[in-house]
Write a protein that holds these residues in place. Structure first.
Motif, PDB file in Angstrom:
ATOM      1  N   UNK A   1      86.417  60.301  54.697  1.00 50.93           N
ATOM      2  CA  UNK A   1      87.521  59.388  54.945  1.00 50.93           C
ATOM      3  C   UNK A   1      88.595  60.041  55.807  1.00 50.93           C
ATOM      4  N   UNK A   2      88.707  61.332  55.684  1.00 58.97           N
ATOM      5  CA  UNK A   2      89.578  62.189  56.481  1.00 58.97           C
ATOM      6  C   UNK A   2      89.201  63.615  56.119  1.00 58.97           C
ATOM      7  N   UNK A   3      89.683  64.613  56.824  1.00 57.18           N
ATOM      8  CA  UNK A   3      89.303  65.983  56.454  1.00 57.18           C
ATOM      9  C   UNK A   3      89.656  66.263  54.988  1.00 57.18           C
ATOM     10  N   UNK A   4      88.686  66.770  54.259  1.00 52.94           N
ATOM     11  CA  UNK A   4      88.916  67.137  52.872  1.00 52.94           C
ATOM     12  C   UNK A   4      88.826  65.999  51.874  1.00 52.94           C
ATOM     13  N   UNK A   5      88.446  64.802  52.337  1.00 52.22           N
ATOM     14  CA  UNK A   5      88.303  63.648  51.435  1.00 52.22           C
ATOM     15  C   UNK A   5      87.009  62.926  51.784  1.00 52.22           C
ATOM     16  N   UNK A   6      86.153  62.741  50.773  1.00 53.71           N
ATOM     17  CA  UNK A   6      84.866  62.086  51.014  1.00 53.71           C
ATOM     18  C   UNK A   6      84.594  61.041  49.941  1.00 53.71           C
ATOM     19  N   UNK A   7      84.050  59.899  50.380  1.00 47.97           N
ATOM     20  CA  UNK A   7      83.548  58.870  49.475  1.00 47.97           C
ATOM     21  C   UNK A   7      82.048  59.086  49.372  1.00 47.97           C
ATOM     22  N   UNK A   8      81.540  59.119  48.148  1.00 47.44           N
ATOM     23  CA  UNK A   8      80.128  59.413  47.933  1.00 47.44           C
ATOM     24  C   UNK A   8      79.527  58.316  47.057  1.00 47.44           C
ATOM     25  N   UNK A   9      78.540  57.618  47.611  1.00 50.66           N
ATOM     26  CA  UNK A   9      77.809  56.611  46.854  1.00 50.66           C
ATOM     27  C   UNK A   9      76.626  57.314  46.206  1.00 50.66           C
ATOM     28  N   UNK A  10      76.471  57.091  44.915  1.00 53.05           N
ATOM     29  CA  UNK A  10      75.461  57.787  44.128  1.00 53.05           C
ATOM     30  C   UNK A  10      74.520  56.766  43.499  1.00 53.05           C
ATOM     31  N   UNK A  11      73.253  57.097  43.473  1.00 53.26           N
ATOM     32  CA  UNK A  11      72.262  56.305  42.716  1.00 53.26           C
ATOM     33  C   UNK A  11      72.002  57.071  41.417  1.00 53.26           C
TER      34      UNK A  11
END
Length: 134
Positions: free
Chosen positions: A84-94
């Motif tokens: 989403x920006x440096x140092x921030x991530x959205x992670x979709x998990x199964x």
């Protein structure tokens, strides 16, 4: 380190965090699970219970995880990482619970933040059950 190499290293580290979620859930390791959270984290359970802040998450986890009963295993697979920006991530998990009665799924969304020491911690998470046919 170039941008592509740095991003690949971050994705590897994020996958390690999700693998650690899996390991601690399987082991019913409340303290190991809690070590994955940012101090100001927000967690919403699959049943809609909203936990704001580490203390609320810890109280719930310590009460529920060690006493959890299931007759199978659970797996967590990161299926999409979006920075989403440096140092921030959205992670979709199964998330799949494997049991004698059959598999059931969850579709968590984890927002992770990178710490100064390079660790990626769970910061804002929504755990959602997947209902068959939906």
């Amino acid at each position: 380190m170039n941008t592509d190499t740095a991003e690949a290293a971050d994705i590897t580290a994020i996958h390690r965090t999700v693998a650690e979620v899996e390991r601690t859930q399987r082991a019913k390791d409340a303290e190991g699970f809690l070590a994955l959270f940012h101090p100001e984290a927000i967690w919403t359970t699959a049943h809609g219970k909203v936990l704001i802040g580490f203390d609320a998450i810890a109280e719930f986890t310590r009460a529920v995880l060690p006493a959890a009963t299931w007759d199978g295993d659970v797996t967590y697979e990161p299926v999409h990482v979006q920075f989403l920006r440096p140092g921030v991530a959205a992670v979709k998990v199964r998330q799949v619970y494997h049991s004698a009665e059959g598999d059931s799924e969850g579709a968590p969304l984890y927002v992770l933040t990178k710490q100064d020491d390079g660790r990626w911690l769970l910061h804002a998470c929504q755990n959602t059950q997947v209902h068959a046919g939906e």
